[in-house]
Structures are given as structure tokens and as C-alpha cells.
Design a protein around this motif. Sequence first.
Motif, PDB file in Angstrom:
ATOM      1  N   TYR A 187      -8.779   5.117   2.443  1.00  0.00           N
ATOM      2  CA  TYR A 187      -7.650   5.957   2.053  1.00  0.00           C
ATOM      3  C   TYR A 187      -6.892   6.440   3.274  1.00  0.00           C
ATOM      4  CZ  TYR A 187      -9.286   5.853  -2.701  1.00  0.00           C
ATOM      5  OH  TYR A 187      -9.641   5.430  -3.946  1.00  0.00           O
ATOM      6  N   GLU A 188      -5.591   6.627   3.082  1.00  0.00           N
ATOM      7  CA  GLU A 188      -4.717   7.039   4.174  1.00  0.00           C
ATOM      8  C   GLU A 188      -3.924   8.274   3.763  1.00  0.00           C
ATOM      9  OE1 GLU A 188      -1.340   5.046   7.092  1.00  0.00           O
ATOM     10  OE2 GLU A 188      -2.117   3.893   5.414  1.00  0.00           O
ATOM     11  N   ASP A 189      -3.781   9.186   4.706  1.00  0.00           N
ATOM     12  CA  ASP A 189      -2.962  10.375   4.468  1.00  0.00           C
ATOM     13  C   ASP A 189      -1.475   9.999   4.509  1.00  0.00           C
ATOM     14  OD1 ASP A 189      -5.361  11.732   4.559  1.00  0.00           O
ATOM     15  OD2 ASP A 189      -4.990  12.669   6.503  1.00  0.00           O
TER      16      ASP A 189
ATOM     17  N   ALA B  71      -4.306   4.252  -1.165  1.00  0.00           N
ATOM     18  CA  ALA B  71      -5.480   3.385  -1.080  1.00  0.00           C
ATOM     19  C   ALA B  71      -5.087   2.136  -0.298  1.00  0.00           C
ATOM     20  CB  ALA B  71      -5.969   3.016  -2.471  1.00  0.00           C
ATOM     21  N   THR B  72      -5.823   1.845   0.767  1.00  0.00           N
ATOM     22  CA  THR B  72      -5.559   0.657   1.578  1.00  0.00           C
ATOM     23  C   THR B  72      -6.839  -0.175   1.630  1.00  0.00           C
ATOM     24  OG1 THR B  72      -6.286   1.541   3.713  1.00  0.00           O
ATOM     25  CG2 THR B  72      -4.031   2.090   3.020  1.00  0.00           C
TER      26      THR B  72
ATOM     27  N   HIS C 207       0.811  -1.222   0.000  1.00  0.00           N
ATOM     28  CA  HIS C 207       0.000   0.000   0.000  1.00  0.00           C
ATOM     29  C   HIS C 207       0.846   1.274   0.000  1.00  0.00           C
ATOM     30  CE1 HIS C 207       0.766  -0.030   4.321  1.00  0.00           C
ATOM     31  NE2 HIS C 207       0.338   1.216   4.344  1.00  0.00           N
TER      32      HIS C 207
ATOM     33  N   ASP D  75      -5.664  11.548   1.697  1.00  0.00           N
ATOM     34  CA  ASP D  75      -6.163  10.373   0.974  1.00  0.00           C
ATOM     35  C   ASP D  75      -5.194   9.908  -0.118  1.00  0.00           C
ATOM     36  OD1 ASP D  75      -8.384  10.408   2.556  1.00  0.00           O
ATOM     37  OD2 ASP D  75      -9.752  11.162   1.023  1.00  0.00           O
ATOM     38  N   TRP D  76      -3.918   9.905   0.180  1.00  0.00           N
ATOM     39  CA  TRP D  76      -2.872   9.642  -0.808  1.00  0.00           C
ATOM     40  C   TRP D  76      -2.716   8.167  -1.142  1.00  0.00           C
ATOM     41  CZ3 TRP D  76      -1.031  13.248  -3.785  1.00  0.00           C
ATOM     42  CH2 TRP D  76       0.132  13.030  -4.513  1.00  0.00           C
TER      43      TRP D  76
END
Length: 170
Positions: A160-162, A155-156, A31, A152-153
Motif C-alpha cells: 500500500y502507498e500513501d 494498493a500497488t 495504481h 495506505d490509500w
Amino acid sequence: MLRNEHIRLRALEPDDLELLYRVENDTSLWHVGTTNEPLSRQSLRDYLLRTTSDIYADRQLRLVIETVGREPVGMIDLTNFEPRHWRAEVGIVVLAPYARKGYASQALSLLIDYCRHFLHLHQLYASVPAANQPSLRLFKQAGFHQTAILKDWLATPEGYEDVALFQLLL
């Protein structure tokens, strides 16, 4: 320059195939990169044969982190090398059995010295998942400064994860 009393950084060797296979196929790391499919031993063998370990030719440099007893504990990379602007992105992975034993901070320190004194880079940067507290601490303790949050950089599977963007001016 690429060693201290506990570790050394060295270029990839053909014998590193299993280490590379293990790291590249670790789905828990996918990820944070662009990989979303397994890599075969053959494709990694071809990569090992093609790489020159010359950052100017390959636009990247992958180094093995190993103990003084020659035990590989992880890898540290310079990617997205941009010679016009004298910068590169840092990536680091330490195998689970060796995590939180100081190998990452030692490797990063050696890499920074190498970039400063031999490659004469102007800056290094790193993109760190905002929830990865050990990596956030690692880069802060190495002198990197957080300069941005990319929303939201990544995709997990959970959404989304920063990502925290870190820079170090050399």
C-alpha cells in the motif's frame, strides 16, 4: 485562454483514439486510478463518440495537451466535478518521451486559469502518490497546498502507498 506560446489544451477528437488507448492501457498508471483491466479500442471509440466535452453534462473534462506543432504530449483532466460545491479533481499524464520538459506545469497553469476565469470554480484538488516526487513538486509549484496524507490509500504490487491530498483555492 487554453494556449500559450508552447502548448495548447484542446478537447478530445475521434482522432485521439490511439492516444487514449495508449494512456488508458498503460499499466504503470493503473495504481493511481480505479482501472485494473485493459480497455478495448471499441470501448474507447464509444467513449469518444459519447463525450460532449461539457463538464456540466459529463461531470468531467478531458483535454489533450499538444505542442504548437500539434504533437500530443499528454492529457489533463478535471474529474469528480461537483457543481454544488464548485470543485473538481485534477489529473495529469504526460507521455514518457515528453516528461520533465515543462509540459505538465504549463498545462496545469492553463487549466487553473480556465477553471478560475471560465468555470468559476472555487477549488481544485489532486491526489498524488506520496512517492511521486515530480508530481508533488508540480502541484506545490502551481500553488497547491498539501492538506492531508491518506494512509495506505493505493494498493500497488509492492503493497500500500500513501497519497498526499493537495488543494488550491481559486
